[in-house]
Design an enzyme around this catalytic site. Structure first.
Site, PDB file in Angstrom:
ATOM      1  N   TYR A 142      -1.628   0.268  -0.667  1.00 21.74           N
ATOM      2  CA  TYR A 142      -2.483  -0.448  -1.608  1.00 21.74           C
ATOM      3  C   TYR A 142      -1.826  -1.748  -2.074  1.00 21.74           C
ATOM      4  CZ  TYR A 142      -6.101   3.097  -2.438  1.00 21.74           C
ATOM      5  OH  TYR A 142      -7.158   3.948  -2.329  1.00 21.74           O
ATOM      6  N   LYS A 187       3.254  12.639   5.969  1.00 23.32           N
ATOM      7  CA  LYS A 187       3.037  12.560   7.421  1.00 23.32           C
ATOM      8  C   LYS A 187       4.387  12.250   8.055  1.00 23.32           C
ATOM      9  CE  LYS A 187       0.252  12.518  11.014  1.00 23.32           C
ATOM     10  NZ  LYS A 187      -0.449  13.739  11.494  1.00 23.32           N
ATOM     11  N   ASP A 219      -2.739  15.968   7.325  1.00 24.69           N
ATOM     12  CA  ASP A 219      -3.914  16.457   8.075  1.00 24.69           C
ATOM     13  C   ASP A 219      -4.076  17.949   7.847  1.00 24.69           C
ATOM     14  OD1 ASP A 219      -1.510  16.732   9.461  1.00 24.69           O
ATOM     15  OD2 ASP A 219      -2.332  16.235  11.432  1.00 24.69           O
ATOM     16  N   ASP A 243      -5.660   9.312  -2.553  1.00 24.45           N
ATOM     17  CA  ASP A 243      -7.029   8.814  -2.721  1.00 24.45           C
ATOM     18  C   ASP A 243      -7.990   9.685  -1.923  1.00 24.45           C
ATOM     19  OD1 ASP A 243      -9.159   7.034  -3.379  1.00 24.45           O
ATOM     20  OD2 ASP A 243      -8.971   6.171  -1.385  1.00 24.45           O
ATOM     21  N   ASP A 247     -10.788  12.935  -3.378  1.00 22.21           N
ATOM     22  CA  ASP A 247     -12.244  12.974  -3.178  1.00 22.21           C
ATOM     23  C   ASP A 247     -12.625  14.324  -2.566  1.00 22.21           C
ATOM     24  OD1 ASP A 247     -12.774  10.369  -4.108  1.00 22.21           O
ATOM     25  OD2 ASP A 247     -14.234  10.022  -2.515  1.00 22.21           O
TER      26      ASP A 247
HETATM   27  C1  IPM Z   1     -10.005   5.919  -6.951  1.00 17.95           C
HETATM   28  C2  IPM Z   1     -10.876   4.848  -6.360  1.00 17.95           C
HETATM   29  C3  IPM Z   1     -10.067   3.559  -6.273  1.00 17.95           C
HETATM   30  C4  IPM Z   1      -8.888   3.822  -5.360  1.00 17.95           C
HETATM   31  C5  IPM Z   1     -10.868   2.344  -5.802  1.00 17.95           C
HETATM   32  C6  IPM Z   1     -12.096   2.105  -6.651  1.00 17.95           C
HETATM   33  C7  IPM Z   1     -10.008   1.113  -5.722  1.00 17.95           C
HETATM   34  O1  IPM Z   1     -11.379   5.220  -5.135  1.00 17.95           O
HETATM   35  O2  IPM Z   1      -9.575   5.786  -8.114  1.00 17.95           O
HETATM   36  O3  IPM Z   1      -9.744   6.904  -6.264  1.00 17.95           O
HETATM   37  O4  IPM Z   1      -9.013   3.733  -4.133  1.00 17.95           O
HETATM   38  O5  IPM Z   1      -7.818   4.127  -5.880  1.00 17.95           O
HETATM   39 MN    MN Z   2     -10.807   7.222  -4.506  1.00 16.99          MN
END
Ligand code: IPM
Ligand code: MN
Length: 353
Positions: A142, A187, A219, A243, A247
């Site tokens: 990032y 990884k 993975d 990240d 999710d």
């Molecule tokens: C998160 C989001 C952010 C990230 C984006 C919006 C930049 O997806 O907080 O997980 O990738 O960190």
């Molecule tokens: Mn995210």
């Protein structure tokens, strides 16, 4: 206590859920005799539109001088499909993380018993799943050196020893407070940065003899999370892997609208939902405010106000049990409640408690 809160509503559904978080914060403060003041600040696409910068200096000052930041969401579709855009709302979030030194992102993955059937996984698999993903938030790809022209582009996944040590320390300490099981996700079979993570984790592990530390390739961890989510207690990983995995983790519970997070580090801590700005739902009063409200619980817990956090969690559980739920988790034939109605019900519960 006295709380000075910076409120950053941001974009999309952000402003709607922000109101609910603030109302809950105020109700709890009133109940427990805390004083609270709010300062509102711009960020994301909203800030680009108004002042041309997704994280203006003024916002930074307000955040720096606050005890905590209550953040909602940033992002706007007009930037998503435009790879040439010079400024993007997400840069505001990244700038906030970097400037406040928020290197540790704590993302709890929890399930709610009455929502097990909403999970895309079989209920018997997810029942009892309760783990923390600790995501490194200010390093890696990032923020590493980047380059882009028409023929070539790269992002550098760079980590230094101090960056790795400080996040692993956070992870070991959380593991000590929980079920004493830490999974280091990397990884290391391919990436040099991961090998350094693993080496440092192995150096540190003997200092935490009570913690069972294991190492898992990312993975494999992605697979294990859906095969056996109850395996995990605390997992720690680098920015990009964290990240993606969070999710995945957030949908285990049945809705992305349920999970809060805390980002801590060198300066003011930030509390925010895991989900994004869901622009399609903007202004429709359908977004689930629970992730934002639970972020307020995490805020109180961060300041060791355990009873305050517990009351919010009880109120949230009670709202779910009473089927006071936003559409995406409502039971068939259940009454319809919007963002505001769910928030107001929780505030009322807190007042009466
Ligand atoms: C998160 C989001 C952010 C990230 C984006 C919006 C930049 O997806 O907080 O997980 O990738 O960190
Ligand atoms: Mn995210």
């Amino acid at each position: 206590m006295e709380f000075k809160i910076a409120v950053l509503p941001g974009d999309g559904i952000g402003p709607e859920i922000s109101v609910q978080g603030v109302d809950v914060m105020s109700a709890v403060c009133e109940k427990f005799g805390h004083k609270v003041t709010y300062e509102y600040a711009l960020c994301g696409a909203d800030a680009i539109d108004k002042v041309g910068n997704p994280f203006p200096d003024e916002t930074f000052e307000i955040c720096k001088n606050a005890d905590a930041v209550l953040f909602s969401a940033v992002g706007d579709p007009k930037y998503d499909n435009d790879p040439t855009a010079k400024v993007r709302p997400e840069q505001g979030l990244l700038a906030m993380r970097k400037k406040l030194g928020l290197f540790a992102n704590i993302r709890p993955v929890q399930t709610f018993k009455c929502l097990l059937h909403k999970s895309p996984l079989r209920a018997e698999l997810v029942e009892g799943a309760d783990f923390l993903c600790i995501r490194e938030l200010t390093g890696g790809m990032y923020f590493g050196e980047k380059y882009q022209d028409n023929e070539m582009a790269y992002d550098t996944n760079k980590y230094t020893r101090p960056e790795i040590e400080r996040i692993l320390k956070v992870a070991f300490e959380y593991a000590m407070k929980r079920r004493k099981h830490l999974t280091v996700v990397d990884k290391a079979n391919v990436l040099a940065s991961s090998r350094l993570w693993r080496q440092i984790a192995q150096e540190m592990a003997p200092s935490y003899p009570e913690v069972r530390t294991d190492y898992m390739f990312v993975d494999n961890a992605a697979m294990r999370m859906i095969q056996e989510p109850t395996f995990f207690d605390v997992m720690v990983t680098e920015n990009t892997f964290g990240d993606i995995l969070t999710d995945e983790g957030s949908c285990i519970s049945g809705s992305m609208g349920l999970l809060p997070s805390a980002s801590t580090g060198e300066s003011t801590p930030v509390f925010e939902p895991i989900h994004g700005s869901w622009p399609q739902a903007k202004g429709k009063n359908i977004a689930n405010p629970l992730a934002q409200i639970l972020s307020v619980a995490m805020l109180f817990e961060h300041f060791d106000c355990k009873a305050e956090g517990a009351l919010i969690r009880r109120a949230v559980d009670a709202s779910l049990d009473a089927c006071v739920r936003t559409p995406e988790i409502q039971v068939e034939g259940g009454a319809s409640y919007g963002t505001k109605e769910v928030g107001a019900w929780i505030v009322e519960y807190i007042r009466k408690a």
